[in-house]
Motif scaffolding. Structure first.
Motif, PDB file in Angstrom:
ATOM      1  N   ALA A   1     -11.469  -1.903   9.546  1.00 21.71           N
ATOM      2  CA  ALA A   1     -11.653  -2.505   8.226  1.00 21.71           C
ATOM      3  C   ALA A   1     -12.918  -3.340   8.221  1.00 21.71           C
ATOM      4  CB  ALA A   1     -10.442  -3.362   7.870  1.00 21.71           C
TER       5      ALA A   1
ATOM      6  N   MET B   1      -8.103  -1.744  14.994  1.00 23.92           N
ATOM      7  CA  MET B   1      -6.695  -1.705  15.324  1.00 23.92           C
ATOM      8  C   MET B   1      -6.334  -0.388  15.981  1.00 23.92           C
ATOM      9  SD  MET B   1      -5.812  -3.304  11.701  1.00 23.92           S
ATOM     10  CE  MET B   1      -7.569  -3.481  11.394  1.00 23.92           C
TER      11      MET B   1
ATOM     12  N   PHE C   1      -8.549   5.092   8.655  1.00 26.50           N
ATOM     13  CA  PHE C   1      -7.851   5.580   9.836  1.00 26.50           C
ATOM     14  C   PHE C   1      -8.555   6.779  10.454  1.00 26.50           C
ATOM     15  CE2 PHE C   1      -3.782   3.386  10.118  1.00 26.50           C
ATOM     16  CZ  PHE C   1      -3.695   2.776   8.886  1.00 26.50           C
ATOM     17  N   GLY C   2      -8.440   6.908  11.778  1.00 29.70           N
ATOM     18  CA  GLY C   2      -8.739   8.163  12.429  1.00 29.70           C
ATOM     19  C   GLY C   2      -7.582   9.119  12.211  1.00 29.70           C
TER      20      GLY C   2
ATOM     21  N   TYR D   1      -2.777   1.847  16.320  1.00 27.93           N
ATOM     22  CA  TYR D   1      -1.378   2.014  15.952  1.00 27.93           C
ATOM     23  C   TYR D   1      -0.774   3.128  16.796  1.00 27.93           C
ATOM     24  CZ  TYR D   1      -1.738  -0.805  11.673  1.00 27.93           C
ATOM     25  OH  TYR D   1      -1.888  -1.838  10.769  1.00 27.93           O
TER      26      TYR D   1
ATOM     27  N   TYR E   1      -4.905  -5.291  18.104  1.00 28.21           N
ATOM     28  CA  TYR E   1      -5.707  -5.742  16.968  1.00 28.21           C
ATOM     29  C   TYR E   1      -6.847  -6.594  17.510  1.00 28.21           C
ATOM     30  CZ  TYR E   1      -6.737  -8.315  12.632  1.00 28.21           C
ATOM     31  OH  TYR E   1      -7.345  -8.877  11.546  1.00 28.21           O
TER      32      TYR E   1
ATOM     33  N   ASN F   1      -8.879 -10.212   7.423  1.00 28.16           N
ATOM     34  CA  ASN F   1      -8.040  -9.026   7.420  1.00 28.16           C
ATOM     35  C   ASN F   1      -6.832  -9.200   8.330  1.00 28.16           C
ATOM     36  OD1 ASN F   1      -7.351  -6.284   8.855  1.00 28.16           O
ATOM     37  ND2 ASN F   1      -8.189  -5.786   6.841  1.00 28.16           N
TER      38      ASN F   1
ATOM     39  N   PHE G   1       4.152  -0.853   8.532  1.00 26.16           N
ATOM     40  CA  PHE G   1       4.524   0.379   7.850  1.00 26.16           C
ATOM     41  C   PHE G   1       6.024   0.616   7.843  1.00 26.16           C
ATOM     42  CE2 PHE G   1       0.577   2.729   7.063  1.00 26.16           C
ATOM     43  CZ  PHE G   1      -0.330   1.936   7.749  1.00 26.16           C
TER      44      PHE G   1
ATOM     45  N   LEU H   1      -3.246   6.197  16.605  1.00 26.20           N
ATOM     46  CA  LEU H   1      -4.174   6.153  15.483  1.00 26.20           C
ATOM     47  C   LEU H   1      -5.082   4.944  15.622  1.00 26.20           C
ATOM     48  CD1 LEU H   1      -1.414   6.606  12.772  1.00 26.20           C
ATOM     49  CD2 LEU H   1      -3.042   8.364  13.357  1.00 26.20           C
TER      50      LEU H   1
ATOM     51  N   TYR I   1     -13.021  -5.263  12.010  1.00 24.99           N
ATOM     52  CA  TYR I   1     -11.646  -5.395  12.463  1.00 24.99           C
ATOM     53  C   TYR I   1     -11.206  -4.029  12.957  1.00 24.99           C
ATOM     54  CZ  TYR I   1     -11.761  -9.718   9.827  1.00 24.99           C
ATOM     55  OH  TYR I   1     -12.085 -10.953   9.348  1.00 24.99           O
TER      56      TYR I   1
ATOM     57  N   GLY J   1     -13.246  -6.088   6.338  1.00 26.37           N
ATOM     58  CA  GLY J   1     -12.986  -7.503   6.141  1.00 26.37           C
ATOM     59  C   GLY J   1     -12.162  -7.706   4.890  1.00 26.37           C
ATOM     60  N   ASN J   2     -12.070  -6.654   4.083  1.00 25.80           N
ATOM     61  CA  ASN J   2     -11.099  -6.683   2.995  1.00 25.80           C
ATOM     62  C   ASN J   2      -9.825  -6.023   3.495  1.00 25.80           C
ATOM     63  OD1 ASN J   2     -11.617  -3.923   3.016  1.00 25.80           O
ATOM     64  ND2 ASN J   2     -13.050  -4.033   1.314  1.00 25.80           N
ATOM     65  N   GLU J   3      -8.954  -5.624   2.612  1.00 29.05           N
ATOM     66  CA  GLU J   3      -7.647  -5.181   3.069  1.00 29.05           C
ATOM     67  C   GLU J   3      -7.572  -3.690   3.359  1.00 29.05           C
ATOM     68  OE1 GLU J   3      -4.734  -7.849   0.496  1.00 29.05           O
ATOM     69  OE2 GLU J   3      -6.428  -7.051  -0.604  1.00 29.05           O
ATOM     70  N   LYS J   4      -8.578  -2.929   2.960  1.00 25.47           N
ATOM     71  CA  LYS J   4      -8.482  -1.485   3.099  1.00 25.47           C
ATOM     72  C   LYS J   4      -8.795  -1.049   4.523  1.00 25.47           C
ATOM     73  CE  LYS J   4      -9.968  -0.627  -1.636  1.00 25.47           C
ATOM     74  NZ  LYS J   4     -10.952   0.079  -2.498  1.00 25.47           N
ATOM     75  N   LEU J   5      -7.889  -0.230   5.051  1.00 24.25           N
ATOM     76  CA  LEU J   5      -8.085   0.331   6.387  1.00 24.25           C
ATOM     77  C   LEU J   5      -8.596   1.758   6.283  1.00 24.25           C
ATOM     78  CD1 LEU J   5      -4.852  -0.766   8.306  1.00 24.25           C
ATOM     79  CD2 LEU J   5      -7.116  -1.794   8.375  1.00 24.25           C
TER      80      LEU J   5
ATOM     81  N   LEU K   1       1.845  -1.313  14.792  1.00 25.32           N
ATOM     82  CA  LEU K   1       0.642  -1.935  15.338  1.00 25.32           C
ATOM     83  C   LEU K   1       0.799  -2.174  16.831  1.00 25.32           C
ATOM     84  CD1 LEU K   1      -2.107  -3.211  14.591  1.00 25.32           C
ATOM     85  CD2 LEU K   1      -0.891  -5.403  14.491  1.00 25.32           C
TER      86      LEU K   1
ATOM     87  N   TYR L   1       0.836  -1.199   0.000  1.00 20.32           N
ATOM     88  CA  TYR L   1       0.000   0.000   0.000  1.00 20.32           C
ATOM     89  C   TYR L   1       0.873   1.251   0.000  1.00 20.32           C
ATOM     90  CZ  TYR L   1      -2.834  -3.640   2.237  1.00 20.32           C
ATOM     91  OH  TYR L   1      -3.465  -4.819   2.547  1.00 20.32           O
TER      92      TYR L   1
ATOM     93  N   PRO M   1       3.713   4.331  11.567  1.00 18.03           N
ATOM     94  CA  PRO M   1       2.823   3.715  12.559  1.00 18.03           C
ATOM     95  C   PRO M   1       3.233   2.267  12.830  1.00 18.03           C
ATOM     96  CG  PRO M   1       1.570   4.816  10.822  1.00 18.03           C
ATOM     97  CD  PRO M   1       2.989   4.749  10.359  1.00 18.03           C
TER      98      PRO M   1
END
Lengths: 115, 110
Positions: free
Chosen positions: B92, B34, B100-101, B36, B49, A101, A106, B88, B32, B94-98, B46, A33, B44
């Motif tokens: 998500a 998280m 963020f706050g 960070y 989670y 997921n 990073f 942070l 999901y 359930g796919n890969e895209k997060l 982790l 990403y 960031p």
């Protein structure tokens, strides 16, 4: 174990110049990403690559292109830099497994200033 | 309205205090969650989670998810100066895209 490595760490460009940001991961992750981080905006996804050979647009793709060179490397290119692209750019990687997921890891970022 | 809202702070607390960091969200499909931690001029990393509702504890850190209220929290017990960072939240479907706050900047005062 380096994790996610980004180069360069800092760069100053003039408006209209082009540049490629490099990212490499050594965790054998399938997904990679590119994000940008701006004050008050949080992290916003530019592009991502779910696997070698595929790329997809994220939230803010305009003005950028990407290349997934191989499983390890994912580059971000600015063809004609604009002051609005001044930001901190982060690369991340993850291994999504089977439909579940997985957290992203990073790099330490590239600080880019466009004058 | 943003999908994920997070108070940017800054938040300053004395060493040893309990810290509470929070995020609210509007997308009921998020499952999901998280947290960070980001130190100055670093990426960031982790911290916690969790999947779905409930609590998860790891040392001095506890992550809490309340899906009915669309609210997540991170608690830090016995806070240390080394906990000073930006925190942070990320979510998500359930796919890969997060998503963020914007992050909360925390300072622990010795």
């Amino acid at each position: 174990n380096a994790g996610v490595t980004q180069t360069p760490k800092f760069q100053v460009l003039k408006t209209g110049q082009s540049m490629t940001l490099q990212c490499a991961q050594d965790m054998n992750h399938n997904s990679m990403y590119w994000y940008r981080q701006d004050p008050g905006m949080g992290l916003r996804l530019i592009y991502y690559s779910a696997s070698e050979g595929t790329t997809d647009k994220g939230e803010v793709p305009n003005g950028y292109n990407v290349s997934r060179l191989n499983k390890r490397e994912f580059s971000l290119r600015l063809e004609s830099a604009a002051p609005s692209q001044t930001s901190v750019y982060f690369c991340a990687s993850s291994d999504p497994g089977t439909g579940i997921n997985q957290p992203q890891h990073f790099g330490d970022g590239t600080r880019l200033s466009i004058l | 309205q943003k999908e994920v809202e997070q108070d940017p702070g800054p938040l300053s607390v004395p060493e040893g205090a309990i810290v509470s960091l929070n995020c609210t969200y509007s997308n009921s499909a998020f499952q999901y969650f998280m947290w960070y931690r980001q130190y100055s001029r670093k990426g960031p990393e982790l911290l916690m989670y969790t999947y779905s509702s409930g609590n998860k504890e790891d040392g001095r850190f506890t992550a809490q998810v309340d899906k009915s209220s669309k609210y997540i929290s991170l608690f830090i017990r016995d806070s240390q100066p080394s906990d000073s960072a930006t925190y942070l939240c990320a979510m998500a479907e359930g796919n890969e895209k997060l998503t963020f706050g914007t992050g909360t900047r925390l300072t622990i005062i010795p």
